[in-house]
Design a protein around this motif. Structure first.
Motif, short mmCIF file in Angstrom:
data_model
loop_
_atom_site.label_atom_id
_atom_site.label_comp_id
_atom_site.label_asym_id
_atom_site.label_seq_id
_atom_site.Cartn_x
_atom_site.Cartn_y
_atom_site.Cartn_z
N SER A 23 -6.90 -0.08 11.70
CA SER A 23 -8.18 0.60 11.97
C SER A 23 -9.29 -0.46 11.99
CB SER A 23 -8.44 1.73 10.98
OG SER A 23 -8.22 1.31 9.65
N GLY A 24 -9.83 -0.83 10.83
CA GLY A 24 -10.88 -1.87 10.82
C GLY A 24 -10.31 -3.28 10.85
N ILE A 47 -0.35 8.53 10.70
CA ILE A 47 -1.73 8.06 10.71
C ILE A 47 -2.54 8.97 9.79
CG2 ILE A 47 -3.83 7.83 12.11
CD1 ILE A 47 -2.06 7.02 14.46
N LEU A 48 -3.32 8.34 8.95
CA LEU A 48 -4.23 9.12 8.10
C LEU A 48 -5.42 9.47 8.98
CD1 LEU A 48 -5.19 10.15 5.32
CD2 LEU A 48 -6.02 7.84 4.85
N THR A 92 -12.78 0.74 7.36
CA THR A 92 -12.91 2.20 7.36
C THR A 92 -12.55 2.77 6.00
OG1 THR A 92 -10.61 2.52 8.05
CG2 THR A 92 -12.25 2.30 9.80
N TYR A 142 -14.56 -6.99 -4.89
CA TYR A 142 -13.57 -6.08 -5.46
C TYR A 142 -13.84 -5.82 -6.94
CZ TYR A 142 -10.35 -6.48 -1.50
OH TYR A 142 -9.77 -6.41 -0.27
N ALA A 167 -7.50 -2.92 -6.56
CA ALA A 167 -8.88 -3.07 -7.03
C ALA A 167 -9.88 -2.46 -6.06
CB ALA A 167 -9.19 -4.55 -7.24
N HIS A 202 -4.66 1.42 2.58
CA HIS A 202 -4.32 0.07 2.12
C HIS A 202 -3.93 0.08 0.63
CE1 HIS A 202 -4.10 -4.20 2.41
NE2 HIS A 202 -5.05 -4.40 1.52
N LYS A 237 2.66 -1.18 13.05
CA LYS A 237 1.71 -1.02 11.97
C LYS A 237 0.39 -0.53 12.56
CE LYS A 237 0.98 -1.63 7.57
NZ LYS A 237 1.57 -0.65 6.68
N VAL A 238 -0.22 0.44 11.89
CA VAL A 238 -1.52 0.96 12.32
C VAL A 238 -2.61 -0.03 11.91
CG1 VAL A 238 -3.20 2.82 11.96
CG2 VAL A 238 -0.74 3.33 12.02
N GLY A 258 -8.98 3.56 6.02
CA GLY A 258 -8.21 2.33 5.90
C GLY A 258 -8.14 1.86 4.45
N ALA A 259 -9.25 2.01 3.73
CA ALA A 259 -9.25 1.61 2.32
C ALA A 259 -8.28 2.47 1.52
CB ALA A 259 -10.66 1.70 1.75
N GLY A 318 -17.01 -4.68 -0.46
CA GLY A 318 -17.14 -5.91 0.31
C GLY A 318 -18.57 -6.28 0.62
C1 LIG Z 1 -14.22 -10.20 2.53
C2 LIG Z 1 -13.67 -8.86 2.12
C3 LIG Z 1 -14.17 -8.26 0.98
C4 LIG Z 1 -13.69 -7.03 0.59
N1 LIG Z 1 -14.21 -6.48 -0.54
C5 LIG Z 1 -13.78 -5.26 -0.92
C6 LIG Z 1 -14.35 -4.61 -2.06
O1 LIG Z 1 -15.27 -5.12 -2.72
N2 LIG Z 1 -13.85 -3.41 -2.40
C7 LIG Z 1 -12.87 -2.81 -1.68
O2 LIG Z 1 -12.47 -1.71 -2.03
N3 LIG Z 1 -12.33 -3.38 -0.58
C8 LIG Z 1 -12.77 -4.59 -0.18
N4 LIG Z 1 -12.22 -5.15 0.95
C9 LIG Z 1 -11.17 -4.44 1.71
C10 LIG Z 1 -11.84 -3.54 2.76
O3 LIG Z 1 -12.39 -2.46 2.12
C11 LIG Z 1 -10.89 -3.09 3.86
O4 LIG Z 1 -11.67 -2.86 4.96
C12 LIG Z 1 -10.14 -1.84 3.62
O5 LIG Z 1 -9.41 -1.96 2.46
C13 LIG Z 1 -9.19 -1.57 4.77
O6 LIG Z 1 -9.82 -0.85 5.78
P1 LIG Z 1 -9.60 -1.24 7.31
O7 LIG Z 1 -10.11 -0.12 8.12
O8 LIG Z 1 -10.18 -2.54 7.58
O9 LIG Z 1 -7.99 -1.27 7.40
P2 LIG Z 1 -6.99 -2.24 8.13
O10 LIG Z 1 -7.20 -3.63 7.68
O11 LIG Z 1 -7.03 -1.98 9.57
O12 LIG Z 1 -5.64 -1.69 7.54
C14 LIG Z 1 -5.29 -1.88 6.19
C15 LIG Z 1 -3.95 -1.20 5.90
O13 LIG Z 1 -4.10 0.20 6.00
C16 LIG Z 1 -3.33 0.74 7.06
N5 LIG Z 1 -4.18 1.70 7.75
C17 LIG Z 1 -5.49 1.52 8.07
N6 LIG Z 1 -5.98 2.64 8.59
C18 LIG Z 1 -4.99 3.54 8.63
C19 LIG Z 1 -4.89 4.90 9.04
N7 LIG Z 1 -5.96 5.55 9.52
N8 LIG Z 1 -3.71 5.49 8.92
C20 LIG Z 1 -2.63 4.85 8.40
N9 LIG Z 1 -2.68 3.59 7.98
C21 LIG Z 1 -3.83 2.94 8.08
C22 LIG Z 1 -2.94 -0.43 7.91
O14 LIG Z 1 -1.72 -0.21 8.56
C23 LIG Z 1 -2.86 -1.53 6.90
O15 LIG Z 1 -1.66 -1.49 6.22
C24 LIG Z 1 -12.68 -6.39 1.36
C25 LIG Z 1 -12.18 -7.00 2.50
C26 LIG Z 1 -12.65 -8.23 2.89
C27 LIG Z 1 -12.11 -8.86 4.13
#
Ligand SMILES: Cc1cc2nc3c(=O)[nH]c(=O)nc-3n(C[C@H](O)[C@H](O)[C@H](O)COP(=O)(O)OP(=O)(O)OC[C@H]3O[C@@H](n4cnc5c(N)ncnc54)[C@H](O)[C@@H]3O)c2cc1C
Lengths: 285, 793
Positions: A31-32, A165-166, A110, A191, A121, A117, A28-29, A113-114, A101
């Motif tokens: 990012s953040g 990978i996106l 990222t 959210y 919401a 994912h 599993k990839v 990542g959003a 968030g």
């Molecule tokens: C406390 C909290 C509050 C939040 N509030 C909100 C909010 O108000 N609104 C909102 O929209 N979101 C919210 N989020 C979610 C947040 O935006 C996440 O950071 C985001 O959804 C995922 O980004 P990430 O880079 O952290 O991904 P990760 O957690 O690293 O990955 C999430 C998923 O995406 C996949 N993925 C990630 N990057 C890639 C890539 N480049 N290529 C392929 N697959 C990938 C991973 O495999 C995994 O399945 C919240 C999260 C938390 C913890």
């Protein structure tokens, strides 16, 4: 909670990461990690291998590519929100990122990542849909482009394959877009209970094209085709907007959750389509 | 420059540099050699028979040292609870009664191994009917516990001490009021919903057993470490003086770390069984579903009063949710609501609080504990009544207050003597303030943004600073912990030979700033500089005996004991100084790190010189004992009764139901103030938690008894972005029940907050015909209230 045992690698090049994904179907990839890690800690999801892409060079840029801007895989929410390029040409995405968030989440999570994912919401996917974004997915076999409209498939499911990978999101420049939402803690915080993004182009006093998308109301961020149909070709005035509001959830399955009944969410979808459109149209003047 | 501190002075919290840099020590920071880690198998059902438990696979997993079920711990007995209450087995015994109940305890070398082994335990259940709805619980449609005839454990009534005949007379009197033709009767059914007390630090327990010395050391993130040590001693059969309880820093408690937990007994028991240190730290989900919850009332309040604002009677009939089992104070929490049931008012009050069991997690003390609920019902209906008769809600309150002339010792209609109060003065202070005028003006200003505006106010009184040890006779003891129990405050002050001082206390802070406040008390009394005073807490090895930190009692009770201990030290030091300075004892004054003769600042001796004499007894004045330390025990004659007035201005988006708080003010009266900054901080946090209840928080159980809000994603707590700046001011009406004149302030902010906010939202929506909105006022509920009002208009 503690995750089940898993392996972890942090490759330093995209090729290496893609190779690892190709040879490990259970990988599993990450990012953040803002969404992946909580799921793993709750043991709702237990990958055998986590491929952390955070150390790969060259994925952290926001670039001006003439008719579009490109947001790399490691661009954090806070960078998207603060970028003058995004603010000018994709205001809906800048707002959506700014209201994602809290500070800690925005500092690590990222934009790509959003998208990947695909939370029901999430904020930024709605902006990407309304702006007509294109997702660029890389695998060891090459690269493909996926239209945002085809990218969000279902609850927490995108069109990405497990070996992909996106690498970037490409956003066509728009001078008139906006995003608005009701957060779960009220205002713009947390959210979306429901939210909408709108992007319009005006020519000669007429809405010549529009993109409108919803989040929070169904199983995935989704286009509001009825609203688009209602607004295109109009003068974008109050009556026209009311027409778009009335058709906000046409063809969309609205679902009840802890934050609202289906009736309430459908109502909110209309409210935010109206507000996003008003702001977008005002920006076009 | 180091200075001494006067009471009432702002001193920055001395504990903060360590805490905010992550340098404080919490239980989970302990990592002892050979330590085992615990994880629990928890029930997925709210009510079920356990048909089988197969632990064989788990036993064989890597790193697993032991897997225990009820069979292994049954002999220890039930978790202690008060009379009338239903105690919890340490591990579920044949039946589970709420989702998340601990069924099996696994110990392994790492936490992850313990969790993996939990997943390998195979437990089978046969579901039973669940009791979730409070009205159904009261009706005994289904029973929570086999062999117990009714789900109702106890019914509290008020006036306190009045028997059934007297209550019937009161009912008849109220019926007569209602029949009068110059009165209106206003009634509302309202929910005061269940809450999850979210501490930043989840609960954590570490136990060490020394087989050689037969000594048990229990570290626990507890507000009452003395009671934990006492319970461990009693239930494990270890003499109390061979049990050491340590609560290092505690990262938030709010009452949820007051009750004794099964794990606080299981972890030490297992440490002794396995002769190894054992650690258990809750996960965030366990903290939500297995640490106690708060509130959970469904009640109807009714006011009968004249059309010109004279209230004749107030009644509340409520069902209070105890959850599946009782911890030590569970059934006593609604009784704390009885203390303040009639608020600051003098009108006839009748209360009936039915305490029922349900298939949910236990409820117990959560910031305010019974008092926010009671004040909520009272102050909401006062508001509804004011609206009904078209009078200013502040004026209606003024008209019904117990007059200041009745103090000290006014008797409330529910039957409690109150220490001191001047309610009209306090409310008038708020009404006269520029902040309040500004809110009124803002409320009445036309707006162009389509938002509705509302101004809400309410006033409160609280009973806290427990308290008189005579409360033990009402059942407020640490009953059944297997040891005779304490009910007192205490403090120990020692001046060392070098003139520094140690202050050792048995209550511990979970954010309240004891390190600073206690040093101020001692510095003020002895004239020793703040930086020469060290305050230690949380270790029963040295601490004087006390019942702990809860009910806004630490400063008022243990602080008073410390004050008295300081005074004893001071008196002795004055005799030594008089001898050294060849002056009269009456002329000795203490300031700036030493003693001097009044009027002659240069006739002076430093604390170090006085102390040196004290520890070289041959130099002491004739007849004096050596040493310079004192211990004092304090038990006040009454609780303290702080009070205050609160107002806020809100806007409501009528299209979405979104509420935002624009302004907030309160005028609180907690008697004399030791440190205004710390007092304000307590009020800030208290308001925030009240706002959380009013706007977002709710422990939601579905019809099957699943907790749907077992994590912070679905249980949003208030953060700084959700509240405006608070405008705080105060009036000062000292108490006469302790020597410093201080009243408790830890819970007042919460007690005053929720109904103020609901009153404001109802004020905003009143033009649309809305009469009430239940908490939490999430946007969907506010929007629904608007739709319902439109539909019925
Ligand atoms: C406390 C909290 C509050 C939040 N509030 C909100 C909010 O108000 N609104 C909102 O929209 N979101 C919210 N989020 C979610 C947040 O935006 C996440 O950071 C985001 O959804 C995922 O980004 P990430 O880079 O952290 O991904 P990760 O957690 O690293 O990955 C999430 C998923 O995406 C996949 N993925 C990630 N990057 C890639 C890539 N480049 N290529 C392929 N697959 C990938 C991973 O495999 C995994 O399945 C919240 C999260 C938390 C913890």
């Amino acid at each position: 909670m503690f995750p089940r045992e898993f392996e972890y690698v942090a490759p330093s090049s995209l090729d290496e990461a893609l190779g690892t994904l190709a040879s490990n179907p259970g990988a599993k990839v990450m990012s953040g990690g803002m969404s992946l890690i909580p799921l793993m800690k709750l043991r709702l999801f237990s990958p055998e291998l986590v491929v952390d892409i955070a150390r790969i060079d060259g994925l952290d840029a926001i670039e001006d590519r003439g008719d579009h801007i490109a947001i790399g895989a490691l661009v954090r929410h806070e960078e998207t929100a603060a970028s003058p390029l995004v603010q000018e040409h994709a205001a809906a995405l800048a707002s959506a990122a700014a209201w994602t968030g809290d500070r800690q989440v925005r500092a690590r999570g990222t934009t790509c990542g959003a998208m990947a994912h695909a939370d029901i919401a999430a904020d930024q996917p709605a902006a990407a849909l309304a702006l007509g974004a294109t997702m660029v997915a890389a695998s060891s076999g090459g690269t493909r482009e996926i239209a945002a409209a085809d990218f969000f498939v279902d609850t927490l499911t995108s069109a990405l394959e497990t070996n992909e990978i996106l690498t970037e999101v490409r956003i066509p420049k728009s001078s008139a877009s906006a995003y608005d939402k009701l957060g779960r803690r009220g205002g713009h915080t947390d959210y979306a209970v429901a939210g909408a993004a709108a992007s319009v182009a005006m020519s000669g006093g007429t809405v010549s094209s529009a993109g409108i998308a919803l989040t929070g109301v169904g199983t995935k961020p989704t286009l509001a085709a009825g609203s688009v149909e209602a607004i295109v070709g109009t003068d974008g005035g109050a009556d026209a907007i009311a027409g778009a509001v009335a058709r906000a959830t046409e063809g969309v399955t609205v679902l009840e959750d802890l934050y609202g009944s289906a009736e309430y969410k459908a109502h909110l979808a209309g409210v935010y389509v109206g507000r996003a459109l008003e702001q977008a149209i005002a920006a076009s003047h | 420059m180091s200075t001494t501190s006067a009471l009432g002075g702002v001193v920055r919290r001395r504990e903060d540099p360590a805490l905010i840099q992550g340098k404080g020590l919490y239980v989970d920071d302990l990592n002892l050699h050979g330590m085992l880690h615990v994880a629990f198998v928890r029930s997925p059902f709210a009510h079920a028979k356990i048909t089988s438990i197969d632990t064989a696979a788990a036993q064989a997993m890597p790193g697993v040292r032991a897997v225990y079920t009820a069979d292994d711990v049954r002999h220890l007995g039930l978790l202690p609870a008060q009379a009338a209450a239903i105690g919890r087995p340490l591990l579920a015994d044949g039946e589970v009664n709420h989702m998340g109940e601990a069924v099996v305890m696994v110990l392994a070398e790492t936490r992850a191994q313990a969790q993996d082994a939990v997943d390998a335990v195979d437990a089978d259940y046969d579901p039973l009917p669940v009791v979730i709805d409070l009205k159904e619980a009261l009706a005994n449609t289904n029973l929570v516990h086999e062999g117990v005839e009714s789900n109702t454990l106890i019914t509290w009534t008020a006036p306190f001490g009045v028997e059934e005949d007297g209550l019937n007379e009161l009912r008849a009197k109220i019926d007569e009021y209602k029949a009068r033709d110059d009165v209106v009767t206003v009634s509302l059914e309202m929910v005061n919903q269940r809450l999850i007390p979210v501490a930043i630090e989840p609960r954590s327990v570490v136990a060490e057993w020394s087989a050689g010395y037969q000594q048990m050391t229990v570290h626990s993130s507890s507000q009452t470490i003395g009671a934990v040590a006492s319970a461990v001693a009693g239930m494990l059969g270890i003499p109390y003086n061979q049990v050491r309880g340590i609560a290092p820093e505690v990262g938030g408690g709010f009452g949820a770390k007051l009750a004794l937990y099964a794990d606080e007994l299981l972890i030490p028991w297992a440490a002794r069984e396995l002769d190894a240190p054992v650690k258990y730290t809750e996960t965030r989900r366990e903290a939500a579903s297995n640490t106690i919850q708060g509130r959970g009332w469904l009640g109807t309040s009714t006011i009968t009063g004249t059309r010109d604002g004279q209230v004749l009677s107030y009644e509340i009939d409520a069902i209070c949710d105890m959850g599946a089992y009782c911890q030590d104070l569970t059934v006593a929490i609604p009784f704390l609501g009885v203390f303040v049931g009639s608020g600051q008012y003098g009108f006839d009050t009748r209360m009936q609080l039915d305490c029922v069991v349900t298939n949910k997690q236990t409820t117990d003390a959560y910031r305010g504990a019974g008092r926010p609920e009671a004040i909520y019902y009272l102050e909401r209906i006062m508001d509804a009544y004011s609206r009904e008769i078209g009078m200013d809600p502040a004026q209606v309150r003024m008209k019904n207050y117990i007059p200041s002339e009745s103090f000290p010792g006014a008797m409330s209609p529910v039957g409690f003597a109150m220490d001191t109060g001047d309610y009209a003065m306090n409310l008038q202070t708020m009404l006269d303030s520029p902040e309040y005028s500004a809110m009124k003006a803002a409320r009445d200003q036309p707006r162009s943004d389509g938002k509705l505006v509302g101004l809400g106010m309410s006033t409160y009184v609280e009973a806290c600073g427990f308290g008189p040890s005579a409360l033990v006779d009402l059942g407020f003891s640490w009953s059944g912990y297997g040891q005779p129990s304490a009910f007192n405050g205490s403090g120990l002050v020692r001046v060392n030979p070098d003139g520094t001082a140690n202050v050792i206390i048995g209550t511990g802070p979970s954010g309240q700033g004891h390190q600073t406040t206690w040093a101020q008390i001692v510095s003020n009394e002895l004239g020793i500089e703040m930086d020469k005073i060290r305050v230690t807490h949380g270790d029963t090895k040295d601490a004087p005996i006390t019942i702990g930190t809860f009910g806004s009692r630490s400063a008022a009770v243990d602080g008073s004991a410390t004050f008295e201990a300081s005074r004893k030290v001071r008196e002795k030091a004055a005799r030594i100084a008089a001898d050294l300075l060849e002056a009269s004892e009456a002329d000795i004054q203490f300031a700036d790190g030493g003693a001097h003769v009044a009027g002659s600042p240069d006739k002076r001796v430093e604390w170090a010189a006085i102390a040196e004499v004290a520890y070289q007894p041959h130099r002491m004045p004739d007849g004096e004992e050596g040493g310079l330390e004192a211990h004092a025990i304090f038990s006040p004659g009454n609780a303290t009764w702080p009070f205050g007035s609160v107002a806020c201005l809100v806007t409501v988006d009528p299209e979405t139901g979104d509420v935002s708080i624009e302004q907030w003010m309160s005028v609180d009266d907690c008697g004399n103030v030791i440190n205004p900054m710390i007092v304000d901080g307590q009020i800030h946090g208290g308001i925030a938690q009240g706002v959380g209840q009013a706007l977002f928080e709710e422990a939601i159980y579905d019809d099957e008894g699943n907790l749907l809000t077992a994590g912070l994603i679905d249980y949003p707590i208030v953060t700084a972005v959700d509240v405006p700046m608070f405008n705080l001011s105060r009036t000062t009406t000292p108490t006469d029940v302790n020597p410093m004149g201080v009243k408790g302030i830890g819970e007042a902010g919460t007690i005053g907050a929720a109904q103020t906010l609901v009153n404001a939202v109802v004020d905003a929506l009143a033009p649309l015909g809305v009469k009430h909105v239940d908490m939490p006022m999430r946007p969907r509920r506010v929007w629904q209230a608007i739709q319902d009002a439109k539909a019925s208009a």
